[in-house]
Design an enzyme around this catalytic site. Structure first.
Site, PDB file in Angstrom:
ATOM      1  N   CYS A  94      37.143-117.469 -17.218  1.00 53.30           N
ATOM      2  CA  CYS A  94      38.161-118.372 -16.665  1.00 53.30           C
ATOM      3  C   CYS A  94      39.448-118.335 -17.480  1.00 53.30           C
ATOM      4  O   CYS A  94      39.533-118.955 -18.538  1.00 53.30           O
ATOM      5  CB  CYS A  94      37.603-119.793 -16.595  1.00 53.30           C
ATOM      6  N   CYS A 145      41.167-121.746 -17.792  1.00 49.13           N
ATOM      7  CA  CYS A 145      40.566-122.622 -18.816  1.00 49.13           C
ATOM      8  C   CYS A 145      40.911-122.138 -20.227  1.00 49.13           C
ATOM      9  O   CYS A 145      41.241-122.930 -21.091  1.00 49.13           O
ATOM     10  CB  CYS A 145      39.042-122.642 -18.709  1.00 49.13           C
ATOM     11  N   ASP A 146      40.796-120.849 -20.452  1.00 47.15           N
ATOM     12  CA  ASP A 146      40.791-120.341 -21.835  1.00 47.15           C
ATOM     13  C   ASP A 146      41.995-119.488 -22.217  1.00 47.15           C
ATOM     14  O   ASP A 146      42.151-119.145 -23.391  1.00 47.15           O
ATOM     15  CB  ASP A 146      39.517-119.496 -22.053  1.00 47.15           C
TER      16      ASP A 146
END
Ligand code: NAP
Length: 309
Positions: A132, A135-136
């Protein structure tokens, strides 16, 4: 018989739990193989509204669980492998256990497809291997990363990562991208992105602290194996929705995602059966959108139940 059974303890499931519990429906939430859902595999969540300093995925799910149970939701571990929605009572089976409910909210999520190569599992979730970029990605500012895949997701991830990373190498197993033309063109033209064609990642190599430091890549035409240094390995080779028990009972698209009724995001063709989150959403796939669908499904279930009461 239960008023409402919710399948899944990710963002969608617990949000549906909070809303149905606050509506005095005493929901039963069934927890499957990944308690807390996909967020529990992410180290820090920086984009969930209300957490300006970020929150780790595990804590966020723990808070959602507490919030749902505080209002009377019950959580039980049961992996539902078969359902029968043909009667007024909806039947759910988990091995030899049987559950009955008036309404069901399916929030079983999806699992990112992984490569199944050495090093991948060991470094997955906080040690350099992730699925992701939203997300990251921000953790890899000014670093070199690779993205694996050739579809729209891989292109989207690669383009998103150019905002942070010094270089993004996209590794694809064929000599043309599967992605839509516009995404493919944008990706190939981007000056921070290099595409490595006809190649398969063979292994993720750790540094002395167990964090990803490089991958080995095999050119499938020449068989030459090379090493590419990278701190982050973003795998974007598709998702597998957790929808096996609903095959031939509810409408699934060609990739296995549950298809909601055309005039609602969460209703299905069966009255009293609702969907929420990644098992029915291959477009947004965010914690907050899953939570939003969980809320919608809960409100629809509550309205439908109150009509029949
Ligand atoms: P996808 O279209 O199925 O693409 C998956 C990619 O991963 C393909 O390029 C495939 O290679 C590769 N792949 C699969 N298994 C692999 C393996 N074991 N090793 C190496 N490579 C592997 O999946 P997606 O990109 O997640 O997209 C899913 C759906 O969502 C699509 O309909 C897509 O259009 C849509 N989507 C749309 C957007 C957007 O419009 N902005 C964004 C994301 C997703 P091959 O090409 O060789 O099969």
């Amino acid at each position: 018989m239960e008023n409402v059974i919710i399948l899944g303890t990710g963002c969608a499931g617990f949000t549906a739990g909070i809303y149905t519990a606050r509506a005095n429906l005493r929901p039963l939430i069934l927890e499957g193989k990944q308690p807390g859902g996909q967020l529990t595999t992410t180290s820090e969540v920086e984009n969930f509204p209300g957490f300006p300093d970020g929150v780790d995925g595990f804590s966020l799910m723990d808070q959602l669980r507490k919030q749902a149970t505080k209002f009377g939701a019950r959580v039980e571990h049961a992996f539902v492998d078969r359902v029968d929605f043909s009667g007024e009572k909806k039947l759910l089976f988990a091995g030899d256990k049987k559950f009955e409910a008036s309404a069901v909210i399916i929030a079983t999520g999806a699992a990112p497809r992984l490569l199944g190569i050495p090093g991948e599992q060991e470094m997955y979730g906080g040690k350099g291997v992730t699925t992701c970029a939203t997300c990251d990605g921000a953790f890899y500012r000014n670093m070199e990363v690779v993205v694996v895949g050739g579809g729209d997701s891989a292109c989207e991830e690669a383009l998103f990562l150019t905002r942070f990373c010094s270089k993004v190498t996209l590794i694809h197993r064929r000599d043309e991208l599967r992605a839509s033309r516009i995404m493919a063109e944008r990706t190939i033209a981007h000056k921070k992105i290099e595409v490595v064609w006809d190649s398969a990642v063979q292994e993720v190599l750790p540094d002395e602290d167990g964090m990803a430091r490089a991958i080995t890549v095999k050119n499938l035409k020449t068989e030459e194996v090379t090493e590419i240094c990278c701190k982050g390995v973003f795998i974007a080779i598709g998702h597998v929705p957790n929808t096996a028990p609903f095959k031939e009972i509810l409408e699934l698209d060609e990739n296995g995602y549950l298809v909601p009724d055309s005039n609602s995001m969460v209703k299905t063709s069966i009255e009293g059966v609702y969907v929420a989150g990644d098992c029915a959403d291959h477009v947004f796939r965010q914690a907050i959108t899953a939570a939003g669908m969980g809320c919608q499904a809960a409100i629809e279930a509550e309205r439908w139940l109150s009509e029949g009461m």
